[in-house]
Design a protein around this motif. Structure first.
Motif, PDB file in Angstrom:
ATOM      1  N   LYS A  10     -15.604 -59.264 125.990  1.00 53.30           N
ATOM      2  CA  LYS A  10     -16.050 -57.987 125.466  1.00 53.30           C
ATOM      3  C   LYS A  10     -16.437 -58.108 123.998  1.00 53.30           C
ATOM      4  CE  LYS A  10     -14.488 -53.224 124.703  1.00 53.30           C
ATOM      5  NZ  LYS A  10     -13.352 -52.272 124.890  1.00 53.30           N
ATOM      6  N   ARG A  11     -15.601 -58.781 123.211  1.00 55.41           N
ATOM      7  CA  ARG A  11     -15.864 -58.935 121.784  1.00 55.41           C
ATOM      8  C   ARG A  11     -17.078 -59.842 121.523  1.00 55.41           C
ATOM      9  NH1 ARG A  11     -14.188 -55.863 117.968  1.00 55.41           N
ATOM     10  NH2 ARG A  11     -13.111 -57.325 116.593  1.00 55.41           N
ATOM     11  N   PHE A  12     -17.221 -60.876 122.333  1.00 57.38           N
ATOM     12  CA  PHE A  12     -18.348 -61.796 122.199  1.00 57.38           C
ATOM     13  C   PHE A  12     -19.660 -61.057 122.454  1.00 57.38           C
ATOM     14  CE2 PHE A  12     -21.315 -65.107 123.373  1.00 57.38           C
ATOM     15  CZ  PHE A  12     -20.962 -66.187 122.575  1.00 57.38           C
ATOM     16  N   LYS A  13     -19.679 -60.243 123.526  1.00 58.08           N
ATOM     17  CA  LYS A  13     -20.886 -59.491 123.859  1.00 58.08           C
ATOM     18  C   LYS A  13     -21.170 -58.433 122.803  1.00 58.08           C
ATOM     19  CE  LYS A  13     -23.232 -57.207 127.691  1.00 58.08           C
ATOM     20  NZ  LYS A  13     -23.130 -56.790 129.114  1.00 58.08           N
ATOM     21  N   GLN A  14     -20.117 -57.897 122.202  1.00 58.61           N
ATOM     22  CA  GLN A  14     -20.295 -56.915 121.133  1.00 58.61           C
ATOM     23  C   GLN A  14     -21.041 -57.537 119.946  1.00 58.61           C
ATOM     24  OE1 GLN A  14     -16.574 -55.252 119.756  1.00 58.61           O
ATOM     25  NE2 GLN A  14     -17.469 -54.475 117.853  1.00 58.61           N
ATOM     26  N   TYR A  28     -22.906 -60.692 120.008  1.00 60.01           N
ATOM     27  CA  TYR A  28     -24.154 -61.385 120.333  1.00 60.01           C
ATOM     28  C   TYR A  28     -25.046 -60.619 121.308  1.00 60.01           C
ATOM     29  CZ  TYR A  28     -22.390 -65.584 118.012  1.00 60.01           C
ATOM     30  OH  TYR A  28     -21.926 -66.493 117.081  1.00 60.01           O
ATOM     31  N   SER A  29     -24.569 -59.480 121.837  1.00 63.07           N
ATOM     32  CA  SER A  29     -25.321 -58.682 122.824  1.00 63.07           C
ATOM     33  C   SER A  29     -25.567 -59.457 124.105  1.00 63.07           C
ATOM     34  CB  SER A  29     -26.666 -58.205 122.231  1.00 63.07           C
ATOM     35  OG  SER A  29     -26.447 -57.417 121.075  1.00 63.07           O
ATOM     36  N   ILE A  30     -24.733 -60.421 124.379  1.00 60.28           N
ATOM     37  CA  ILE A  30     -24.814 -61.217 125.601  1.00 60.28           C
ATOM     38  C   ILE A  30     -23.432 -61.780 125.878  1.00 60.28           C
ATOM     39  CG2 ILE A  30     -25.462 -63.317 124.339  1.00 60.28           C
ATOM     40  CD1 ILE A  30     -27.155 -64.154 126.707  1.00 60.28           C
TER      41      ILE A  30
END
Length: 453
Positions: A436-440, A442-444
């Motif tokens: 969740k934090r990674f996608k927040q 990098y948007s992926i």
């Protein structure tokens, strides 16, 4: 036996020509096989062959240019060119410049054998040439290039030495290191000698007399003389790495981003290079990565204006200019120290922020909070928060989050870890939270990014 070199830009043809005829029965030994005219010119200088068998159309340097250049240098050997019908006029020009013969493709064995026999007979009918004068200048060029790892240089040097039976029966390599470069006039009295500026030099010695002359001419240098059993480039890299390590003392308990920590890191790289027999090029890559990493760390905690960033990037150029591993590591060490000195200059961050950043860099995978770091530094949470934001332009938690995400992406690019392992390494043991934090940021998702890396 007459010496011959074969030159052709097509590997299959090169290999075929070496076995096309029974060369030994014709009284010929093949001294070198080259892929273009430039390599052929170096082989001519090194082996002084009686015959050159070459394609007339080649990249880098064509056959006619090779013929002209070798004649300018006084080479009197015989050229036999191979050409196609489309190159007929080109081949005629080669004959004007003294080529023995040109043969048309496709080449037939009886035709080649007849041509070679006539060429051999012609050579034997010529008066014996005077013994060529020993070319120390050319030998020194090859010597320096071999020390720096240049292709073909060591073979060319060895071929020259082999033809001089009075010299270098059991050569020793002397490697010198000094603090201040000496006057260069003394180098003219040495037979094979090369400056490797600014702090090193090397000389190939034939006997004790050469060694004594070297020590007498350069008393200010610290000389290390030993039998030269390995390739020159490998030998000098190993010796200079050992000498550099001997001058670097290890400091225990060095803090991250400290001069001692930087020198310890370089010493570890030098030991790694020494153990693996690394070349100058390989050491350059190791040092470039280390200096680039230090630059990134310093950039994050120093003033980030364009002028400052440009000044910080200049030391990276040193890795491209060093001529030997001793000066490479010494120059990179000094460049790193200059970078670290900038942390104490005007415009650098406060001591508390610098210490907080060092903790993040070394403990980002652990549970970190502004409060815990403030306590460890003996300062209030509110003071550290205000100081950190003033220095970095962002909050402590935002910086920690960004740092962890950049490390996570770098680990993904390595391709050695599973996603949950990367999450644990950067402080997110819960895989769902990490994703969740990674996608927040990098948007992926990390899984989707892994597919495109």
């Amino acid at each position: 036996m007459l010496r011959m070199i074969v030159i052709d830009d097509e590997q299959l043809i090169r290999n075929g020509l070496t076995t096309y005829l029974d060369w030994e029965a014709l009284g010929i030994e093949i001294s070198a096989v080259c892929a273009n005219g430039q390599e052929g010119l170096e082989a001519i200088r090194a082996f002084a062959p009686e015959i050159v068998l070459a394609d007339i159309s080649m990249p880098v340097m064509d056959g006619v240019t090779l013929l002209k250049e070798s004649r300018k240098e006084g080479f009197a050997g015989q050229f036999i060119f191979i050409s196609s019908y489309s190159e007929f006029r080109y081949a005629q020009e080669a004959v004007k410049y003294g080529a023995f013969e040109y043969l048309l493709k496709p080449l037939e064995a009886p035709v080649l054998e007849d041509c070679v026999r006539r060429c051999v007979s012609h050579i034997h009918s010529l008066p014996a040439p005077a013994h060529p004068q020993w070319d120390w200048a050319l030998a020194n060029v090859f010597f320096k290039e071999a020390l720096m790892g240049a292709a073909h240089a060591e073979a060319s040097l060895q071929a020259m030495l082999d033809r001089q039976e009075l010299f270098y029966k059991s050569p020793s390599l002397a490697i010198g290191v000094w603090n201040e470069p000496p006057a260069s006039q003394a180098a003219a009295r040495q037979k094979l000698f090369a400056f490797l500026p600014p702090h090193c030099a090397a000389s190939l010695l034939s006997d004790e007399g050469d060694a004594q002359a070297l020590l007498r001419d350069f008393p200010e240098a610290s000389w290390h003389i030993r039998p030269c059993g390995a390739k020159l480039h490998t030998h000098i890299c190993q010796t200079l790495l050992s000498l550099w390590l001997a001058r670097r003392g290890e400091t225990d308990g060095a803090l991250p981003l400290s001069p001692d920590a930087w020198q310890n890191e370089l010493a570890a790289l030098a030991e790694k290079a020494l153990a693996s027999g690394a070349s100058l090029a390989a050491c350059r890559e190791l040092c470039r990565e280390a200096l680039d990493g230090l630059f990134s760390q310093v950039s994050r905690i120093s003033f980030v204006g364009a002028g400052r960033r440009q000044a910080l990037s200049l030391p990276l150029q040193h890795t491209e200019n060093a001529t030997n591993v001793y000066d490479l590591f010494e120059g990179v060490r000094a460049a790193g120290l200059r970078l670290l000195e900038g942390l104490h200059a005007d415009g650098a961050v406060s001591p508390y922020t610098r210490k907080a950043l060092a903790i993040i860099e070394s403990q980002y995978g652990q549970s970190l909070s502004l409060g815990s770091i403030a306590r460890s530094l003996g300062v209030s949470k509110s003071h550290l928060s205000a100081t950190f934001k003033a220095d970095m332009g962002c909050t402590f938690s935002d910086y920690l989050f960004e740092y962890r995400m950049k490390v996570a992406k770098a680990l993904l690019e390595e391709g050695r870890y599973k996603i949950y392992e990367i999450g644990e390494k950067v402080g997110y043991p819960d895989m769902a939270q990490f994703s969740k934090r990674f996608k927040q940021y990098y948007s992926i998702s990390p899984r989707d990014m892994q597919k495109i890396l």
